[in-house]
Design an enzyme around this catalytic site. Structure first.
Site, PDB file in Angstrom:
ATOM      1  N   ASP A 157       0.012   2.983  -1.465  1.00  0.00           N
ATOM      2  CA  ASP A 157      -0.877   1.986  -2.024  1.00  0.00           C
ATOM      3  C   ASP A 157      -2.296   2.381  -1.614  1.00  0.00           C
ATOM      4  O   ASP A 157      -2.521   3.305  -0.849  1.00  0.00           O
ATOM      5  CB  ASP A 157      -0.485   0.578  -1.544  1.00  0.00           C
ATOM      6  CG  ASP A 157      -1.026  -0.503  -2.465  1.00  0.00           C
ATOM      7  OD1 ASP A 157      -0.494  -1.617  -2.475  1.00  0.00           O
ATOM      8  OD2 ASP A 157      -2.004  -0.226  -3.198  1.00  0.00           O
TER       9      ASP A 157
HETATM   10  C1  GLC Z   1      -3.869  -2.501  -4.831  1.00  0.00           C
HETATM   11  C2  GLC Z   1      -2.505  -3.137  -4.916  1.00  0.00           C
HETATM   12  C3  GLC Z   1      -1.510  -2.379  -5.752  1.00  0.00           C
HETATM   13  C4  GLC Z   1      -2.226  -1.675  -6.892  1.00  0.00           C
HETATM   14  C5  GLC Z   1      -3.136  -0.627  -6.278  1.00  0.00           C
HETATM   15  C6  GLC Z   1      -3.941   0.136  -7.343  1.00  0.00           C
HETATM   16  O1  GLC Z   1      -4.326  -2.551  -3.513  1.00  0.00           O
HETATM   17  O2  GLC Z   1      -1.864  -3.435  -3.667  1.00  0.00           O
HETATM   18  O3  GLC Z   1      -0.520  -3.308  -6.213  1.00  0.00           O
HETATM   19  O4  GLC Z   1      -1.279  -1.059  -7.763  1.00  0.00           O
HETATM   20  O5  GLC Z   1      -4.041  -1.181  -5.326  1.00  0.00           O
HETATM   21  O6  GLC Z   1      -4.825  -0.721  -7.998  1.00  0.00           O
END
Ligand code: GLC
Length: 756
Positions: free
Chosen positions: A300
């Site tokens: 993430d």
């Molecule tokens: C965010 C979220 C995740 C998302 C990622 C990209 O922090 O936790 O669900 O897909 O970043 O945007």
């Protein structure tokens, strides 16, 4: 009343296998066959040939994911991504969804770099791209697997029209604490239902041919157990037993893997002391060795660098090393792999073989998607632009929205509203468009949204609708109360939209209160004092404590954040053109103090038994008369009523490994047609470990005319009764079971069977 029977309906309870899990006892359940688009020998040969030509830096570049500057969804922003692509140090981009921009980046990658490896373009297409569907928690309340799969198919086609070929969806985190703002993105509290929905969404995005130009790569997230954050506080510690992890939180991810999901995203949290992004137990042991996953893992947003504040990495170099040994293929915005993998190889702390394996799994996906055959395959945006908001997409969004609504109260039959009635439409969300989109709404445009006011005017006639905002969502501005009261006084009925703003759910929106802001309750009270009937429409991304609202309204329906077609869908249901079918997939508590509360809790050694009078030394709260929630999992009213009778356990005693058959009759006991979601719950009465008091093991939708009955039969497969036994081995145990069939998790019609 004329009663006539439908033919017997056989419903096989879907088996959500935990299969393929190595357990502490060493027992292996039969591995769930992970559908695979990428494990053929030809693809592997292409990968190996390409790796042999690549430099170490080029391989590391394929393990890097930077955000573009179009959308920022985390705490950092990438540097000059064009230069990074040109240098070969960035092989993947996200948050870029402008076709011309994406096309130019792809051209740089393919024509201006030595190896010409195509880019992935990722984006959070969570409940729609341009045509926005209800938030996922709302869609889950439809219990409509085909409708949910179709929402993903529509989203995929619109994403492709925007130059996106990879979505960070489905989010399948099981959630039992509405203080956590991300409950809005998931499918509620139940592993069985959550698993079916996870598989449906993967199939919707990826289809059965990832190289087709109508399908995109999916990414199941957030692995794992992100929804178990303590106290519902986002990013907080997760401390659960391996049994709970495997029984409750892992099944939906496993279902996504079995459905062939190509990528998995790590979660921010730690589990039992190990941050997911450093967990070889999760990503090597469970995901790959037990489940046979053969795609790639992406962190993430900056989760890799967060191993340092987690306190398991001394510095970025150490964080990179931990992630490689955990089997993490790609670093989202952490810039850690880019900066440190070469050093780790040079110092002998990781090997070229490890880099080849992790980079190779990324290349395998790109081959499987057909990107090497045609790097601009997903960038023929002229061909796809016709997808945006096309009538079928709009119709699908409207259909899923009205199926997502859950009717909680309607004791006096206030709903549906008859034509010709004068309606006072009141409240801070009645004319709001932006709030209807909820969080993670892709490129959904507020000006494309049909507001509830729009919908009411179109359906009931502008002359029959008087609008007054009444108050803002929060604060203490009561200046609009008088107008709202006056509107109610000149109308036959007041429909008040109350709840939480759309941006109060999603990431980093944990709340310490789950009640509707006081200013809105005061507005409802003021309108109610006019004596008119009051209908409340609850706009929310999470379960709320609606105890006060239930006592101060005549009808109440949760509409969630319904998406682009919000107003049309709300008018469809409020007018009775479409009868409500939604069933809650997350428990609505009686108070914040009951949290966490979910239907499948354990009985304890001192259970509180409702209706048994004063009970002191039992498991309950001293200051609350009952343990019951306000509205249980599976609950939802219709405009008619349903009765259940004639439960029959057709196989009261069976040998181990033999299916069990149970049946009951459901009857439409009201005077309107309606669809019921008939639910099957099972309890393992005595086992080597404590078991939930009820577990959903099947459901069937049944449309019935007034007075009509149907005999619904369920088949409980042996796999549905497997669990982690005392020694953590996976399988069945003989013994007695109780089974219920009914319209929610409080179903009373029950029977018994035994497994010998
Ligand atoms: C965010 C979220 C995740 C998302 C990622 C990209 O922090 O936790 O669900 O897909 O970043 O945007």
């Amino acid at each position: 009343m004329k009663r006539y029977f439908l033919t017997v309906v056989f419903i096989a309870a879907a088996v959500t296998a935990h299969g393929g899990l190595e357990t502490a006892g060493g027992g292996y359940a039969p591995a769930g066959e992970a559908a695979s688009f990428f494990s053929d020998a030809r693809t592997q040969n292409r990968v190996d040939s390409l790796l042999a030509l690549m430099t170490l830096d080029e391989k590391i570049g394929q393990m890097v994911l930077y955000t573009s500057h179009f959308t920022v969804t985390g705490p950092t922003l990438a540097k000059n991504v064009e230069q990074a692509i040109r240098n070969g140090t960035c092989g993947n981009i996200f948050n870029a969804h402008v076709p011309e921009y994406n096309r130019n980046l792809q051209r740089i990658a393919v024509e201006e770099t030595r190896m010409g490896i195509p880019l992935l373009f990722g984006y959070d297409v969570v409940h729609g791209m341009e045509t926005i569907f209800p938030i996922n928690l709302g869609m889950s309340c439809s219990w409509d697997m085909e409708g949910i799969a179709n929402s993903a198919r529509v989203a995929a086609r619109e994403a492709i029209a925007s130059g996106v070929n990879w979505t960070f969806s489905p989010m399948v985190d099981i959630t039992r604490d509405p203080r956590w703002g991300r409950v809005s993105e998931g499918s509620g509290e139940d592993p069985y239902l959550g698993s079916l929905i996870a598989a449906a969404m993967v199939r919707g995005y990826q289809g059965d041919d990832l190289s087709a130009d109508s399908t995109i790569l999916a990414c199941v997230k957030h692995f794992a157990a992100y929804g178990a954050a303590q106290a519902g506080r986002d990013y907080h510690t997760v401390d659960i037993s391996e049994r709970t992890l495997r029984e409750v939180y892992l099944p939906p991810y496993k279902a996504a893997v079995d459905a062939g999901v190509g990528t998995v995203m790590t979660s921010f949290n730690d589990i039992d002391g190990v941050p997911a992004t450093a967990s070889d137990f999760l990503f090597e042991q469970v995901l790959r060795r037990e489940w046979g996953f053969n795609g790639f893992v992406v962190t993430d947003y900056t989760a890799l660098s967060e191993l340092i504040p987690h306190g398991v990495a001394a510095d970025s170099l150490h964080a990179a090393e931990l992630a490689v040994y955990a089997g993490i293929n790609m670093d989202m915005e952490g810039d850690i792999y880019h900066k440190h993998l070469r050093t780790l190889v040079d110092h002998g702390r990781i090997t070229h073989q490890q880099i080849d394996r992790l980079c190779g799994e990324v290349l395998k996906i790109k081959f499987g998607m057909g990107l090497f055959d045609d790097p601009f395959r997903y960038l023929d945006t002229e061909a796809h632009k016709a997808e945006f908001y096309k009538p079928a997409n709009i119709a699908a969004a409207r259909d899923m929205a009205r199926k997502s609504f859950v009717l909680l109260e309607n004791g006096k039959g206030t709903l549906p509203l008859e034509d010709g009635k004068k309606i006072a439409l009141i409240g801070p969300f009645a004319d709001s468009r932006r709030d209807m989109l909820g969080s993670w709404s892709g490129q959904g445009k507020a000006d494309k949204v049909t507001s509830i006011l729009d919908g009411f005017r179109r359906r009931f006639g502008s002359g029959n609708v008087v609008y007054a905002a009444g108050c803002p969502p929060s604060g203490d501005d009561r200046s609009g109360f008088a107008e709202a009261v006056a509107a109610a006084q000149e109308a036959d009925v007041a429909v008040i939209t109350v709840g939480l703003p759309g941006q109060w759910s999603g990431e980093a929106t944990s709340l310490t209160s789950i009640t509707i802001p006081r200013i809105q309750q005061e507005l409802v009270r003021a309108v109610r004092e006019t004596g008119k009937e009051v209908v409340l429409l609850i706009v929310t991304g999470r379960p709320l404590d609606l105890s006060w609202e239930a006592e101060n309204s005549d009808a109440m329906m949760v509409v969630w954040y319904p998406g682009t077609e919000a107003g049309a869908a709300v008018a469809d249901v409020v007018s009775g053109d479409f009868a409500p079918v939604g069933k809650l997939t997350m428990t609505f508590p009686r108070s914040l103090g009951q949290l966490p509360i979910h239907y499948d809790m354990k009985n304890t050694g001192r259970p509180y038994t409702p209706g048994q009078g004063e009970q002191h030394y039992v498991s309950r709260y001293f200051d609350t008369p009952t343990n019951r929630p306000l509205y249980p999992f599976g609950y939802g009213l219709s405009y008619t009523t349903f009765g259940y009778s004639d439960m029959e356990v057709l196989t009261p005693s069976v040998g181990m490994g033999t299916p069990v058959r149970v049946a009951a009759t459901v009857t439409n006991t009201g005077d309107r047609p309606g669809e019921e979601t008939v639910q099957l719950y099972v309890r393992d009465d005595v086992a080597s470990v404590t078991r939930p008091v009820r577990m959903l093991k099947g459901f069937a939708k049944q449309m019935l005319a007034p007075g009509q009955s149907a005999r619904v039969e369920f088949i409980i497969a042996p796999g549905d009764l497997e669990f982690y036994r005392r020694d953590m081995s996976w399988g069945n145990e003989p013994g007695g079971f109780t089974v219920w069939i009914g319209g929610d998790s409080d179903a009373e019609l029950s029977g018994k069977f035994e497994i010998r």
